[in-house]
Design a protein around this motif. Structure first.
Motif: not given
Length: 295
Positions: A18-22
């Protein structure tokens, strides 16, 4: 200056990914690029499920697809709404690495964003052969996100070897982090320094040669910055004696860098050396995010 027009975040829908998407959403918000989210259903896993649920395989697989589509849609809402960014959604089936590469080409992505921690493929891609295969298959810059993104990038470290690929890395760093402070770092070593000692060359002579080499490197780095169009006070230089991979990690810690941008050479012997000695090492051991530029 290079501009981002499409940022593609590949996610396995795990919490770390999710960090990558954020981060991708933050980049899209800051640069005005288009945001695309991709989730790949691994073909071999689907085939295994079909074998297990042979009497109801169609219903099971359809439910898996629906759950993945819902999760991807929810992720787009969660990361996009606070920033006013709308994401394109892509749910594909196939071999993960090949599908990611194909989608990056189809969408003409300026940047591919991956989580450095996650499950299955995403957890492994930074390690050994998988990272090298991905860097060769995806002829586009790849951003490995290692930290939760709380803000835009502020301090960017760009190792420089004075090649055209280094100039490309600087352009990419400015595109990804237009408001960040850049540090151009060059690590140098004297050719055959060890052999000079074996030949009983005095340390004062070796030190004098090292001082001269550093002076020359400083001048070249200043000229490199000027040629790259850098001006003002938003950049600095750092010239250090030693092996590049180790010095990059030391500088990351000393500067408090939140992004390292590495130039990746073309498909020749130099690429093999770079992947082995610098890019792979920094990808695996850096604490901050790492961006590997193809050219």
């Amino acid at each position: 200056m290079t501009r981002l027009h499409a940022v593609l975040a590949a996610t396995d829908l795990s919490a770390p990914a999710r960090h990558a998407a954020q981060r991708a959403a933050l980049l899209a918000s800051e640069t005005g690029a288009r945001l695309e989210l991709l989730h790949v259903l691994e073909k071999t896993t689907l085939d295994e499920l079909q074998a297990v649920f042979v009497d109801q395989d169609a219903a099971v697989l359809q439910r898996i697809r629906e759950l993945a589509r819902d999760a991807l849609s929810q992720l787009a809402t969660d990361i996009g709404e606070p920033l006013g960014v709308t994401a394109g959604l892509h749910l594909e089936e196939g071999a993960v690495l090949e599908t990611i590469a194909a989608e990056a080409d189809r969408l003409d992505a300026s940047l591919l964003v991956l989580g450095a921690r996650g499950t299955d493929f995403m957890r492994q891609w930074l390690l050994g052969a998988t990272a090298e295969r991905l860097l060769r298959k995806v002829r586009r810059p790849i951003l490995a996100v290692k930290q939760p993104p709380h803000e835009h990038y502020r301090k960017v470290l760009v190792p420089v070897d004075f090649s055209p690929w280094s100039a490309g890395a600087v352009r990419l760093a400015r595109a990804v982090a237009p408001k960040a402070e850049l540090t151009l770092m060059h690590a140098f070593e004297l050719p055959y320094e060890g052999k000079l000692r074996l030949a009983f060359v005095e340390e004062d002579v070796i030190l004098g040669q090292r001082i001269k080499a550093r002076h020359d490197a400083v001048a070249r780095l200043q000229q490199f910055a000027a040629d790259a169009g850098l001006s003002g006070s938003a950049w600095r230089t750092s010239v250090i004696h030693g092996a590049t991979a180790l010095r990059v990690l030391e500088q990351e810690e000393e500067l408090g860098a939140d992004l390292i941008v590495l130039g990746k050479h073309g498909a020749d012997m130099t690429e093999e050396l770079l992947l082995g000695s610098v890019t792979k090492h920094v990808l695996a051991h850096a604490r901050c995010d790492v961006l590997a530029a193809y050219r």
